[in-house]
Design a protein around this motif. Structure first.
Motif, PDB file in Angstrom:
ATOM      1  N   VAL A  22       0.832  -1.202   0.000  1.00  0.00           N
ATOM      2  CA  VAL A  22       0.000   0.000   0.000  1.00  0.00           C
ATOM      3  C   VAL A  22       0.867   1.253   0.000  1.00  0.00           C
ATOM      4  O   VAL A  22       0.618   2.185  -0.765  1.00  0.00           O
ATOM      5  CB  VAL A  22      -0.972  -0.002   1.201  1.00  0.00           C
ATOM      6  N   ARG A  23       1.905   1.283   0.808  1.00  0.00           N
ATOM      7  CA  ARG A  23       2.725   2.495   0.930  1.00  0.00           C
ATOM      8  C   ARG A  23       3.500   2.826  -0.351  1.00  0.00           C
ATOM      9  O   ARG A  23       4.020   3.924  -0.479  1.00  0.00           O
ATOM     10  CB  ARG A  23       3.655   2.396   2.129  1.00  0.00           C
ATOM     11  N   GLU A  24       3.585   1.899  -1.295  1.00  0.00           N
ATOM     12  CA  GLU A  24       4.323   2.115  -2.536  1.00  0.00           C
ATOM     13  C   GLU A  24       3.424   2.424  -3.736  1.00  0.00           C
ATOM     14  O   GLU A  24       3.928   2.726  -4.815  1.00  0.00           O
ATOM     15  CB  GLU A  24       5.160   0.872  -2.868  1.00  0.00           C
ATOM     16  N   ILE A  25       2.116   2.352  -3.564  1.00  0.00           N
ATOM     17  CA  ILE A  25       1.216   2.504  -4.707  1.00  0.00           C
ATOM     18  C   ILE A  25       1.315   3.891  -5.333  1.00  0.00           C
ATOM     19  O   ILE A  25       1.370   4.021  -6.557  1.00  0.00           O
ATOM     20  CB  ILE A  25      -0.232   2.124  -4.340  1.00  0.00           C
ATOM     21  N   LEU A  57      -2.795  -2.959  -8.416  1.00  0.00           N
ATOM     22  CA  LEU A  57      -1.864  -3.203  -7.308  1.00  0.00           C
ATOM     23  C   LEU A  57      -2.597  -3.346  -5.974  1.00  0.00           C
ATOM     24  O   LEU A  57      -2.217  -4.186  -5.148  1.00  0.00           O
ATOM     25  CB  LEU A  57      -0.804  -2.106  -7.232  1.00  0.00           C
ATOM     26  N   CYS A  58      -3.650  -2.567  -5.768  1.00  0.00           N
ATOM     27  CA  CYS A  58      -4.457  -2.724  -4.539  1.00  0.00           C
ATOM     28  C   CYS A  58      -5.077  -4.114  -4.479  1.00  0.00           C
ATOM     29  O   CYS A  58      -5.162  -4.719  -3.402  1.00  0.00           O
ATOM     30  CB  CYS A  58      -5.540  -1.664  -4.459  1.00  0.00           C
ATOM     31  N   ASN A  59      -5.505  -4.626  -5.622  1.00  0.00           N
ATOM     32  CA  ASN A  59      -6.072  -5.977  -5.640  1.00  0.00           C
ATOM     33  C   ASN A  59      -5.030  -7.028  -5.280  1.00  0.00           C
ATOM     34  O   ASN A  59      -5.345  -8.005  -4.609  1.00  0.00           O
ATOM     35  CB  ASN A  59      -6.716  -6.278  -6.988  1.00  0.00           C
ATOM     36  N   VAL A  60      -3.791  -6.838  -5.705  1.00  0.00           N
ATOM     37  CA  VAL A  60      -2.725  -7.771  -5.310  1.00  0.00           C
ATOM     38  C   VAL A  60      -2.531  -7.694  -3.798  1.00  0.00           C
ATOM     39  O   VAL A  60      -2.468  -8.716  -3.116  1.00  0.00           O
ATOM     40  CB  VAL A  60      -1.409  -7.488  -6.061  1.00  0.00           C
ATOM     41  N   VAL A  61      -2.454  -6.487  -3.259  1.00  0.00           N
ATOM     42  CA  VAL A  61      -2.276  -6.310  -1.813  1.00  0.00           C
ATOM     43  C   VAL A  61      -3.405  -7.004  -1.049  1.00  0.00           C
ATOM     44  O   VAL A  61      -3.167  -7.726  -0.082  1.00  0.00           O
ATOM     45  CB  VAL A  61      -2.221  -4.811  -1.439  1.00  0.00           C
ATOM     46  N   ASP A  67       1.620 -14.037  -1.185  1.00  0.00           N
ATOM     47  CA  ASP A  67       2.804 -13.781  -2.010  1.00  0.00           C
ATOM     48  C   ASP A  67       2.550 -12.553  -2.882  1.00  0.00           C
ATOM     49  O   ASP A  67       2.158 -12.682  -4.046  1.00  0.00           O
ATOM     50  CB  ASP A  67       3.124 -14.997  -2.879  1.00  0.00           C
ATOM     51  N   PRO A  68       2.766 -11.341  -2.353  1.00  0.00           N
ATOM     52  CA  PRO A  68       2.438 -10.129  -3.103  1.00  0.00           C
ATOM     53  C   PRO A  68       3.466  -9.713  -4.153  1.00  0.00           C
ATOM     54  O   PRO A  68       3.411  -8.600  -4.657  1.00  0.00           O
ATOM     55  CB  PRO A  68       2.319  -9.072  -1.999  1.00  0.00           C
ATOM     56  N   ARG A  69       4.388 -10.620  -4.499  1.00  0.00           N
ATOM     57  CA  ARG A  69       5.307 -10.307  -5.596  1.00  0.00           C
ATOM     58  C   ARG A  69       4.506 -10.283  -6.903  1.00  0.00           C
ATOM     59  O   ARG A  69       3.616 -11.102  -7.104  1.00  0.00           O
ATOM     60  CB  ARG A  69       6.417 -11.346  -5.697  1.00  0.00           C
TER      61      ARG A  69
END
Length: 148
Positions: A22-25, A57-61, A67-69
């Motif tokens: 989240v902090r990198e989005i 990216l939020c959906n991956v998080v 495994d959020p890679r």
């Protein structure tokens, strides 16, 4: 990051391996905006790219916590841009008419209403979720179709 920026620019393909956080989005939104601008996208294309990469990216998080890679890829395809995120989950994105009283669950639906096309496909042990949009508003011809 990009291994060879000059080659990436020539080919119109940029990709990064990252861990969705989240902090990198916001950082990735800025990177995507700069790339879409470099590829010739207008202000509307840049905003669509920023919105779309946030959603993916939020959906991956949210959904791939084990495994959020993932891999973020931006490709120019003629007069369109394709943004994709490949993750390590086999679960297909769910989309339907959103529950407007819910706190979440509208992102992909909204994105699908704004972009030219979007979809997903299996990839290795996971999937690739992507969306496509025109470089410029003048060339916009939304199909609102969903592909797999």
């Amino acid at each position: 990051m990009i291994l060879n920026p000059r080659l990436a620019a020539e080919l119109g393909v940029y990709n990064w391996q990252l861990v969705a956080q989240v902090r990198e989005i916001e950082r990735w939104r800025a990177v995507v905006a700069a790339v879409v601008t470099r590829l010739g996208g207008d202000a509307e294309a840049v905003e669509l790219a920023r919105l779309g990469v946030s959603e993916l990216l939020c959906n991956v998080v949210k959904h791939v916590q084990h495994d959020p890679r993932c891999e973020l890829k931006i490709t120019r395809e003629g007069e369109t841009i394709r943004v994709s995120v490949d993750d390590n989950s086999r679960h297909e994105p769910k989309i339907g008419m959103p529950d407007w009283s819910s706190e979440s669950g509208r992102g992909l639906w909204l994105l699908g209403e704004m972009v030219q096309d979007w979809g997903f496909s299996p990839r290795g042990g996971g999937k690739s979720v992507w969306f496509r949009f025109p470089l410029t508003a003048v060339s916009a011809r939304p199909t609102n179709g969903r592909s797999r």
